[in-house]
Design an enzyme around this catalytic site. Structure first.
Site, PDB file in Angstrom:
ATOM      1  N   GLY A  33       0.833  -1.207   0.000  1.00 42.31           N
ATOM      2  CA  GLY A  33       0.000   0.000   0.000  1.00 42.31           C
ATOM      3  C   GLY A  33       0.864   1.251   0.000  1.00 42.31           C
ATOM      4  O   GLY A  33       1.870   1.317   0.693  1.00 42.31           O
ATOM      5  N   ARG A  72      14.864   8.888  -1.407  1.00 41.04           N
ATOM      6  CA  ARG A  72      15.927   9.905  -1.523  1.00 41.04           C
ATOM      7  C   ARG A  72      16.981   9.729  -0.423  1.00 41.04           C
ATOM      8  O   ARG A  72      18.190   9.802  -0.677  1.00 41.04           O
ATOM      9  CB  ARG A  72      15.281  11.283  -1.435  1.00 41.04           C
ATOM     10  CG  ARG A  72      16.230  12.467  -1.399  1.00 41.04           C
ATOM     11  CD  ARG A  72      15.370  13.725  -1.362  1.00 41.04           C
ATOM     12  NE  ARG A  72      16.097  14.947  -1.142  1.00 41.04           N
ATOM     13  CZ  ARG A  72      16.406  15.432   0.051  1.00 41.04           C
ATOM     14  NH1 ARG A  72      16.086  14.761   1.146  1.00 41.04           N
ATOM     15  NH2 ARG A  72      17.045  16.585   0.164  1.00 41.04           N
ATOM     16  N   ASP A  75      -1.562   2.864   8.061  1.00 40.21           N
ATOM     17  CA  ASP A  75      -2.380   2.214   9.103  1.00 40.21           C
ATOM     18  C   ASP A  75      -1.768   2.252  10.505  1.00 40.21           C
ATOM     19  O   ASP A  75      -2.467   2.078  11.493  1.00 40.21           O
ATOM     20  CB  ASP A  75      -2.615   0.741   8.743  1.00 40.21           C
ATOM     21  CG  ASP A  75      -3.482   0.593   7.511  1.00 40.21           C
ATOM     22  OD1 ASP A  75      -4.271   1.517   7.244  1.00 40.21           O
ATOM     23  OD2 ASP A  75      -3.356  -0.424   6.812  1.00 40.21           O
ATOM     24  N   MET A 102      -9.661   4.452   6.471  1.00 36.74           N
ATOM     25  CA  MET A 102      -8.974   3.176   6.247  1.00 36.74           C
ATOM     26  C   MET A 102      -8.622   2.496   7.573  1.00 36.74           C
ATOM     27  O   MET A 102      -8.546   3.150   8.613  1.00 36.74           O
ATOM     28  CB  MET A 102      -7.739   3.386   5.386  1.00 36.74           C
ATOM     29  CG  MET A 102      -8.131   3.583   3.915  1.00 36.74           C
ATOM     30  SD  MET A 102      -6.731   3.669   2.811  1.00 36.74           S
ATOM     31  CE  MET A 102      -7.579   3.569   1.229  1.00 36.74           C
ATOM     32  N   ARG A 151      -8.369  -1.893   8.057  1.00 31.12           N
ATOM     33  CA  ARG A 151      -9.123  -3.153   8.000  1.00 31.12           C
ATOM     34  C   ARG A 151      -9.052  -3.899   9.322  1.00 31.12           C
ATOM     35  O   ARG A 151     -10.027  -4.452   9.787  1.00 31.12           O
ATOM     36  CB  ARG A 151      -8.596  -4.043   6.874  1.00 31.12           C
ATOM     37  CG  ARG A 151      -9.252  -3.742   5.535  1.00 31.12           C
ATOM     38  CD  ARG A 151      -9.001  -4.873   4.561  1.00 31.12           C
ATOM     39  NE  ARG A 151      -7.588  -4.992   4.250  1.00 31.12           N
ATOM     40  CZ  ARG A 151      -6.996  -4.363   3.220  1.00 31.12           C
ATOM     41  NH1 ARG A 151      -7.708  -3.617   2.414  1.00 31.12           N
ATOM     42  NH2 ARG A 151      -5.715  -4.509   3.001  1.00 31.12           N
ATOM     43  N   ARG A 200     -29.419  16.805  22.940  1.00 38.26           N
ATOM     44  CA  ARG A 200     -28.589  17.800  23.635  1.00 38.26           C
ATOM     45  C   ARG A 200     -28.436  19.070  22.808  1.00 38.26           C
ATOM     46  O   ARG A 200     -27.708  19.989  23.179  1.00 38.26           O
ATOM     47  CB  ARG A 200     -27.203  17.216  23.942  1.00 38.26           C
ATOM     48  CG  ARG A 200     -27.226  16.252  25.134  1.00 38.26           C
ATOM     49  CD  ARG A 200     -25.824  15.867  25.567  1.00 38.26           C
ATOM     50  NE  ARG A 200     -25.163  15.006  24.597  1.00 38.26           N
ATOM     51  CZ  ARG A 200     -23.872  15.076  24.294  1.00 38.26           C
ATOM     52  NH1 ARG A 200     -23.106  15.980  24.863  1.00 38.26           N
ATOM     53  NH2 ARG A 200     -23.341  14.257  23.411  1.00 38.26           N
ATOM     54  N   ARG A 213     -25.935  10.974   6.539  1.00 36.91           N
ATOM     55  CA  ARG A 213     -25.159  10.922   5.293  1.00 36.91           C
ATOM     56  C   ARG A 213     -23.886  10.103   5.528  1.00 36.91           C
ATOM     57  O   ARG A 213     -23.392  10.038   6.661  1.00 36.91           O
ATOM     58  CB  ARG A 213     -24.738  12.329   4.846  1.00 36.91           C
ATOM     59  CG  ARG A 213     -25.870  13.218   4.404  1.00 36.91           C
ATOM     60  CD  ARG A 213     -26.392  12.799   3.024  1.00 36.91           C
ATOM     61  NE  ARG A 213     -27.332  13.758   2.505  1.00 36.91           N
ATOM     62  CZ  ARG A 213     -28.620  13.826   2.819  1.00 36.91           C
ATOM     63  NH1 ARG A 213     -29.134  12.996   3.700  1.00 36.91           N
ATOM     64  NH2 ARG A 213     -29.403  14.737   2.254  1.00 36.91           N
ATOM     65  N   GLN A 229      -6.916   9.353   1.313  1.00 34.68           N
ATOM     66  CA  GLN A 229      -6.085   9.273   2.518  1.00 34.68           C
ATOM     67  C   GLN A 229      -4.641   8.881   2.199  1.00 34.68           C
ATOM     68  O   GLN A 229      -3.738   9.083   3.000  1.00 34.68           O
ATOM     69  CB  GLN A 229      -6.659   8.235   3.493  1.00 34.68           C
ATOM     70  CG  GLN A 229      -8.038   8.592   3.990  1.00 34.68           C
ATOM     71  CD  GLN A 229      -8.766   7.394   4.581  1.00 34.68           C
ATOM     72  OE1 GLN A 229      -8.613   7.109   5.761  1.00 34.68           O
ATOM     73  NE2 GLN A 229      -9.545   6.699   3.796  1.00 34.68           N
ATOM     74  N   ARG A 230      -4.434   8.256   1.061  1.00 38.26           N
ATOM     75  CA  ARG A 230      -3.077   7.792   0.720  1.00 38.26           C
ATOM     76  C   ARG A 230      -2.240   8.845   0.000  1.00 38.26           C
ATOM     77  O   ARG A 230      -1.018   8.782   0.015  1.00 38.26           O
ATOM     78  CB  ARG A 230      -3.159   6.554  -0.186  1.00 38.26           C
ATOM     79  CG  ARG A 230      -3.717   5.328   0.502  1.00 38.26           C
ATOM     80  CD  ARG A 230      -3.336   4.089  -0.295  1.00 38.26           C
ATOM     81  NE  ARG A 230      -3.912   2.884   0.255  1.00 38.26           N
ATOM     82  CZ  ARG A 230      -3.370   2.186   1.253  1.00 38.26           C
ATOM     83  NH1 ARG A 230      -2.252   2.585   1.807  1.00 38.26           N
ATOM     84  NH2 ARG A 230      -3.948   1.098   1.693  1.00 38.26           N
TER      85      ARG A 230
HETATM   86  P1  ADP Z   1       1.721  -3.884   2.804  1.00 41.43           P
HETATM   87  O1  ADP Z   1       3.190  -4.034   2.671  1.00 41.43           O
HETATM   88  O2  ADP Z   1       1.250  -2.487   2.576  1.00 41.43           O
HETATM   89  O3  ADP Z   1       1.194  -4.524   4.074  1.00 41.43           O
HETATM   90  P2  ADP Z   1       0.720  -6.217   1.333  1.00 41.43           P
HETATM   91  O4  ADP Z   1       0.239  -6.918   2.559  1.00 41.43           O
HETATM   92  O5  ADP Z   1      -0.168  -6.241   0.135  1.00 41.43           O
HETATM   93  O6  ADP Z   1       1.046  -4.672   1.580  1.00 41.43           O
HETATM   94  O7  ADP Z   1       2.130  -6.859   0.944  1.00 41.43           O
HETATM   95  C1  ADP Z   1       2.862  -6.356  -0.142  1.00 41.43           C
HETATM   96  C2  ADP Z   1       3.594  -7.466  -0.837  1.00 41.43           C
HETATM   97  O8  ADP Z   1       4.551  -8.069   0.046  1.00 41.43           O
HETATM   98  C3  ADP Z   1       2.741  -8.645  -1.302  1.00 41.43           C
HETATM   99  O9  ADP Z   1       2.054  -8.380  -2.503  1.00 41.43           O
HETATM  100  C4  ADP Z   1       3.811  -9.714  -1.483  1.00 41.43           C
HETATM  101  O10 ADP Z   1       4.527  -9.491  -2.684  1.00 41.43           O
HETATM  102  C5  ADP Z   1       4.759  -9.430  -0.320  1.00 41.43           C
HETATM  103  N1  ADP Z   1       4.456 -10.319   0.831  1.00 41.43           N
HETATM  104  C6  ADP Z   1       3.444 -10.212   1.711  1.00 41.43           C
HETATM  105  N2  ADP Z   1       3.467 -11.208   2.623  1.00 41.43           N
HETATM  106  C7  ADP Z   1       4.531 -11.988   2.296  1.00 41.43           C
HETATM  107  C8  ADP Z   1       5.111 -13.182   2.853  1.00 41.43           C
HETATM  108  N3  ADP Z   1       4.592 -13.771   3.948  1.00 41.43           N
HETATM  109  N4  ADP Z   1       6.205 -13.690   2.254  1.00 41.43           N
HETATM  110  C9  ADP Z   1       6.740 -13.103   1.164  1.00 41.43           C
HETATM  111  N5  ADP Z   1       6.250 -11.978   0.599  1.00 41.43           N
HETATM  112  C10 ADP Z   1       5.167 -11.429   1.148  1.00 41.43           C
END
Ligand code: ADP
Length: 323
Positions: A11, A21, A127, A169, A171, A212, A248, A256-257
């Site tokens: 994400g 950088r 998050d 956001m 989850r 209130r 609403r 947010q990103r």
């Molecule tokens: P974030 O890093 O934002 O939590 P994700 O959970 O989608 O995002 O993970 C990003 C990427 O990291 C995945 O698409 C995958 O390529 C890699 N990844 C996630 N979990 C594992 C794991 N247990 N082993 C190896 N690679 C992983």
């Protein structure tokens, strides 16, 4: 080490560019060559890497997103796929890797380390659910974006005497909802960590705000809260007569990103980026740069990806006092 690579994965969020950088310039200062991997782990598999010189990372400090691109790459979970990635790194004479990303990306970094490829992580996610660090790169800017949105919604809510359900956001982790709800003056905050709050209770809070004499009722909801924002909207609409306010929904979603990283995130990214490069060059691996009591330290990746950060119960309580 004479040559390292870096990538952004998973994400996206504000602050990834200042991380890139910082890693690049710190390594170059130590006469180490730097390669930027495009599109996260997918770029490792596709052998999509570009050499980075100091000028290549000029002008990105204040830009949102990641100029290297990011991606999800589910097949990276397979060991044979990671072997291909390591082969591509070896073929280019790259001896170490900095991974910038969230929980999943850091799990990938850990997996590479466990296969013997030197890897250091930088926690970057809006998050703030990564264990071992007080805050990750991107969280502060995202929070400021959300609070600005809440302030704006409050203006219009008050003008019409409306209740607004604002979905943010998160989850599995209610950090963004809790912090933004507190700073944005929400009447109620709903987080995945507290599934014991009934729809009836939420309706009571709305009725109470109305009786209130409040001109608005703001409920900030993390996307992972069950039964969910739409179910709550339906319930409140079904009790239209006694709820008082018109209801609403605003789902803040991907806004947010995006956005320019603010000062806190830029500074954190610069500090963490330089520290990650230095750690890798000093022979560290399987670690993540972490903020603890205002200072940077190295934290084991295997612990970081396991430990979901708990919400501060005192802040939850404080938010309920301020309604
Ligand atoms: P974030 O890093 O934002 O939590 P994700 O959970 O989608 O995002 O993970 C990003 C990427 O990291 C995945 O698409 C995958 O390529 C890699 N990844 C996630 N979990 C594992 C794991 N247990 N082993 C190896 N690679 C992983």
């Amino acid at each position: 080490m004479k040559r390292i690579a870096l990538l952004t994965s998973g994400g996206d969020g504000p602050g990834l560019n200042p991380c890139i950088r910082a890693v690049t310039r710190q390594a170059l200062k130590k006469n180490v060559e730097v390669f930027g991997v495009r599109w996260g782990y997918a770029g490792l598999l596709g052998n999509d890497m570009i050499p980075l010189l100091s000028r290549d990372v000029s002008g990105i400090l204040g830009r949102g997103g990641t100029f290297l691109g990011t991606a999800r790459c589910p097949e990276f979970i397979k060991i044979e796929v990671r072997r291909t990635a390591i082969r591509h790194l070896n073929q280019r004479g790259i001896e170490g890797l900095v991974v910038i990303g969230g929980n999943g990306s850091l799990a990938g970094a850990l997996a590479l380390h466990e296969m013997g490829f030197p890897t250091v992580g930088i926690p970057a996610t809006i998050d703030n659910d990564i264990g071992g660090t007080e805050i990750a790169v991107g969280v502060d800017t995202a929070l400021n974006t959300i609070v600005e949105a809440i302030d704006r919604i409050k203006d219009t809510a008050s003008s019409h005497q409306r209740a607004f359900l604002i979905e943010v956001m998160g989850r599995d982790c209610g950090y963004l909802a809790l912090q933004s709800g507190l700073a944005g003056g929400a009447e109620l905050i709903l987080v995945p960590e507290r599934q014991d709050i009934s729809l009836e209770h939420v309706a009571e809070v709305v009725v109470d705000a109305y009786t209130r004499g409040k001109s608005h009722c703001i409920i900030v909801i993390a996307e992972g809260w069950k039964p969910g924002t739409r179910a709550l909207e339906d319930y409140l609409l079904s009790r239209k007569e006694d709820v008082g306010f018109d209801v609403r929904v605003t789902v803040l979603g991907h806004l947010q990103r995006g956005g320019r990283p603010l000062v806190f995130d830029r500074t954190l990214a610069i500090r963490m980026g330089a520290a990650a490069a230095n750690a890798l060059l000093a022979g560290e691996s399987g670690k993540m740069v972490a903020l603890h009591d205002g200072k940077l330290e190295l934290f084991p990746l295997d612990e970081a990806v396991k430990a979901l950060k708990p919400l501060d119960p005192l802040l939850l309580k404080l938010a309920s006092v301020m309604d």
